[in-house]
Design a protein around this motif. Structure first.
Motif, PDB file in Angstrom:
ATOM      1  N   LYS A  41       0.851  -1.160   0.093  1.00  0.00           N
ATOM      2  CA  LYS A  41       0.027   0.015   0.050  1.00  0.00           C
ATOM      3  C   LYS A  41       0.813   1.351  -0.020  1.00  0.00           C
ATOM      4  CE  LYS A  41      -3.957  -2.274   0.166  1.00  0.00           C
ATOM      5  NZ  LYS A  41      -4.746  -2.299  -0.970  1.00  0.00           N
ATOM      6  N   GLN A  42       2.056   1.088   0.704  1.00  0.00           N
ATOM      7  CA  GLN A  42       2.867   2.466   0.682  1.00  0.00           C
ATOM      8  C   GLN A  42       4.261   2.097  -0.231  1.00  0.00           C
ATOM      9  OE1 GLN A  42       2.096   5.291   2.025  1.00  0.00           O
ATOM     10  NE2 GLN A  42       0.163   4.210   2.591  1.00  0.00           N
ATOM     11  N   VAL A  43       4.235   2.995  -1.264  1.00  0.00           N
ATOM     12  CA  VAL A  43       5.404   2.773  -2.339  1.00  0.00           C
ATOM     13  C   VAL A  43       6.358   3.782  -2.210  1.00  0.00           C
ATOM     14  CG1 VAL A  43       5.958   2.404  -4.654  1.00  0.00           C
ATOM     15  CG2 VAL A  43       3.929   1.334  -3.953  1.00  0.00           C
ATOM     16  N   VAL A  44       7.577   3.940  -2.073  1.00  0.00           N
ATOM     17  CA  VAL A  44       8.392   4.883  -2.182  1.00  0.00           C
ATOM     18  C   VAL A  44       9.267   4.915  -3.312  1.00  0.00           C
ATOM     19  CG1 VAL A  44      10.356   5.725  -0.829  1.00  0.00           C
ATOM     20  CG2 VAL A  44       8.496   4.847   0.367  1.00  0.00           C
ATOM     21  N   VAL A  45       9.687   6.037  -3.887  1.00  0.00           N
ATOM     22  CA  VAL A  45      10.525   6.311  -5.112  1.00  0.00           C
ATOM     23  C   VAL A  45      11.395   7.302  -4.631  1.00  0.00           C
ATOM     24  CG1 VAL A  45       9.100   5.178  -6.679  1.00  0.00           C
ATOM     25  CG2 VAL A  45       8.955   7.618  -6.225  1.00  0.00           C
ATOM     26  N   MET A  46      12.757   7.583  -5.160  1.00  0.00           N
ATOM     27  CA  MET A  46      13.675   8.466  -5.015  1.00  0.00           C
ATOM     28  C   MET A  46      14.337   9.034  -6.155  1.00  0.00           C
ATOM     29  SD  MET A  46      16.722   6.312  -3.180  1.00  0.00           S
ATOM     30  CE  MET A  46      17.378   4.876  -4.083  1.00  0.00           C
ATOM     31  N   GLY A  47      14.779  10.207  -5.939  1.00  0.00           N
ATOM     32  CA  GLY A  47      15.440  10.707  -7.226  1.00  0.00           C
ATOM     33  C   GLY A  47      15.627  12.137  -7.154  1.00  0.00           C
TER      34      GLY A  47
ATOM     35  N   GLY B 202       5.418  10.414   7.390  1.00  0.00           N
ATOM     36  CA  GLY B 202       4.328   9.522   7.894  1.00  0.00           C
ATOM     37  C   GLY B 202       4.026   8.316   7.160  1.00  0.00           C
ATOM     38  N   VAL B 203       5.180   7.852   6.602  1.00  0.00           N
ATOM     39  CA  VAL B 203       5.156   6.606   5.597  1.00  0.00           C
ATOM     40  C   VAL B 203       6.005   5.753   6.117  1.00  0.00           C
ATOM     41  CG1 VAL B 203       5.565   5.787   3.295  1.00  0.00           C
ATOM     42  CG2 VAL B 203       4.517   8.010   3.452  1.00  0.00           C
ATOM     43  N   LYS B 204       5.475   4.292   6.032  1.00  0.00           N
ATOM     44  CA  LYS B 204       6.166   3.152   6.592  1.00  0.00           C
ATOM     45  C   LYS B 204       6.222   2.424   5.188  1.00  0.00           C
ATOM     46  CE  LYS B 204       6.608  -0.929   9.358  1.00  0.00           C
ATOM     47  NZ  LYS B 204       6.048  -1.752  10.771  1.00  0.00           N
ATOM     48  N   PRO B 205       7.479   2.497   4.603  1.00  0.00           N
ATOM     49  CA  PRO B 205       7.380   1.779   3.241  1.00  0.00           C
ATOM     50  C   PRO B 205       7.172   0.300   3.284  1.00  0.00           C
ATOM     51  CG  PRO B 205       9.325   3.087   3.838  1.00  0.00           C
ATOM     52  CD  PRO B 205       8.690   2.904   4.980  1.00  0.00           C
ATOM     53  N   ASP B 206       6.281  -0.146   2.281  1.00  0.00           N
ATOM     54  CA  ASP B 206       6.236  -1.491   2.024  1.00  0.00           C
ATOM     55  C   ASP B 206       7.056  -2.067   0.745  1.00  0.00           C
ATOM     56  OD1 ASP B 206       3.734  -2.015   3.961  1.00  0.00           O
ATOM     57  OD2 ASP B 206       2.734  -0.646   2.608  1.00  0.00           O
ATOM     58  N   LEU B 207       7.251  -0.947   0.078  1.00  0.00           N
ATOM     59  CA  LEU B 207       8.073  -1.213  -1.355  1.00  0.00           C
ATOM     60  C   LEU B 207       8.921  -0.149  -1.782  1.00  0.00           C
ATOM     61  CD1 LEU B 207       8.194  -3.395  -3.714  1.00  0.00           C
ATOM     62  CD2 LEU B 207       6.389  -2.044  -4.899  1.00  0.00           C
ATOM     63  N   LEU B 208       9.902  -0.436  -2.181  1.00  0.00           N
ATOM     64  CA  LEU B 208      11.059   0.631  -2.662  1.00  0.00           C
ATOM     65  C   LEU B 208      10.980   0.369  -4.304  1.00  0.00           C
ATOM     66  CD1 LEU B 208      13.172   3.061  -2.917  1.00  0.00           C
ATOM     67  CD2 LEU B 208      14.755   1.162  -2.502  1.00  0.00           C
ATOM     68  N   VAL B 209      10.700   1.151  -5.039  1.00  0.00           N
ATOM     69  CA  VAL B 209      10.788   0.980  -6.392  1.00  0.00           C
ATOM     70  C   VAL B 209      11.932   1.834  -7.013  1.00  0.00           C
ATOM     71  CG1 VAL B 209       9.675   1.126  -8.747  1.00  0.00           C
ATOM     72  CG2 VAL B 209       8.390   0.323  -6.636  1.00  0.00           C
ATOM     73  N   VAL B 210      12.832   1.170  -7.782  1.00  0.00           N
ATOM     74  CA  VAL B 210      13.594   2.148  -8.398  1.00  0.00           C
ATOM     75  C   VAL B 210      13.989   1.741  -9.844  1.00  0.00           C
ATOM     76  CG1 VAL B 210      15.210   1.831  -6.102  1.00  0.00           C
ATOM     77  CG2 VAL B 210      15.497   0.098  -8.074  1.00  0.00           C
ATOM     78  N   ASN B 211      14.561   2.551 -10.664  1.00  0.00           N
ATOM     79  CA  ASN B 211      14.945   2.286 -11.831  1.00  0.00           C
ATOM     80  C   ASN B 211      16.351   1.602 -12.256  1.00  0.00           C
ATOM     81  OD1 ASN B 211      17.078   4.123 -12.094  1.00  0.00           O
ATOM     82  ND2 ASN B 211      15.520   6.029 -12.405  1.00  0.00           N
ATOM     83  N   GLU B 212      16.625   1.083 -13.469  1.00  0.00           N
ATOM     84  CA  GLU B 212      17.890   0.405 -13.484  1.00  0.00           C
ATOM     85  C   GLU B 212      19.285   0.890 -12.826  1.00  0.00           C
ATOM     86  OE1 GLU B 212      17.300  -2.829 -17.037  1.00  0.00           O
ATOM     87  OE2 GLU B 212      16.599  -0.623 -17.802  1.00  0.00           O
TER      88      GLU B 212
END
Length: 290
Positions: A8-14, A102-112
């Motif tokens: 439910k909680q997805v984190v991306v970064m960049g 306020g987010v507890k990550p369930d998933l980290l999505v990254v690019n290649e």
């Protein structure tokens, strides 16, 4: 994967600097797994990780990123325990930054480019899912039906037209302001007509990509491609949509649009070209170098 197992909680970064279709496709695909929190690198962190500062300053990057419909919220990531340029950001720092939002990550999505053994191991140690978006996952420009979340029964319909060849903070601000008048339909000029009106070298991006970029902004109900010719190339689409308002900025107040609206009984609205508070004025012409 069953619906119940989707995080439910997805984190991306960049850096999310100078957003283009590939980055937005990345955000769209990440959003299929849940609500996306984008951890935006501060200017200092961009310089630390990339060896040079971003093209656009942090407040402007945050403003545009918040306007992308696939992003639920934006938080700043301003410190890093950099193990290497490949690992980018330590997962512990990432989790701390997400927690402040306020987010507890369930998933980290990254690019290649962001993928690393260190990030993968860090997520595994913390029980966080890890997903790498491959280039083949980001191909194409999906059609977007009218977004019910920004459509209100009985509300006026507003159309805007243009090339939208380089979607930037000025466009986002224009869409934001115009959407206050009604459900916003952006009608993007088709490639051949843009070349006819603007000359060789235009457009920079093909019509389907420009449609996709405009439609990714949360203030837009739907983005379409014109099928007519000349300054009024959106005439077939306008007659079909039957809008209440045709909005332009001061630069776009030309080509017989005012007379056209008077003939069809459409309110003609001219807005001043003003940036969002605290941001610089942007034009596609300046950014492209034409």
């Amino acid at each position: 994967m069953s619906a119940n197992s989707i995080p439910k909680q997805v984190v991306v970064m960049g850096a999310f600097d100078d957003l283009r279709s590939r980055q937005i496709r990345f955000l769209e695909e990440a959003a299929r797994f849940g609500e996306v929190t984008a951890l935006l690198w501060t200017d200092d962190l961009v310089h630390q990780l990339e060896g040079k500062g971003p093209r656009f300053p942090e407040p402007e990057r945050a403003y545009v990123l918040r306007a992308i419909r696939f992003v639920r919220q934006v938080a700043l990531l301003g410190e890093s325990k950099v193990q290497s340029l490949k690992s980018k950001v330590d997962v512990n720092v990432l989790v701390t930054a997400a927690g402040k939002a306020g987010v507890k990550p369930d998933l980290l999505v990254v690019n290649e480019d962001q993928d690393s053994a260190g990030s993968r191991a860090g997520c595994e140690a913390r029980g966080i899912g890890y997903r790498v978006m491959r280039e083949q996952d980001l191909r194409g420009f999906p059609e977007q039906a009218p977004d019910p979340s920004v459509t209100t029964p009985g509300r006026k319909r507003v159309v805007v037209t243009g090339c939208y060849d380089w979607v930037h903070s000025g466009h986002v601000r224009f869409f934001e302001e115009v959407s206050a008048y009604g459900d916003l339909y952006v009608i993007v000029g088709h490639d051949a007509n843009i070349r006819l009106l603007k000359g060789a070298g235009h457009p920079l991006f093909p019509q389907e990509e420009r449609r996709y970029l405009a439609g990714s902004i949360r203030y837009v109900t739907q983005a379409l491609v014109t099928s007519g010719e000349g300054w009024l190339d959106a005439d077939p689409e306008i007659r079909r949509l039957k809008p209440d308002i045709y909005a332009v900025n001061e630069d776009g107040d030309k080509g017989g649009k005012r007379e056209y609206c008077a003939e069809l009984g459409i309110q003609y609205l001219v807005l001043k070209r003003t940036p969002a508070p605290g941001l610089p004025r942007r034009t596609s012409t300046d950014l492209r170098g034409f």
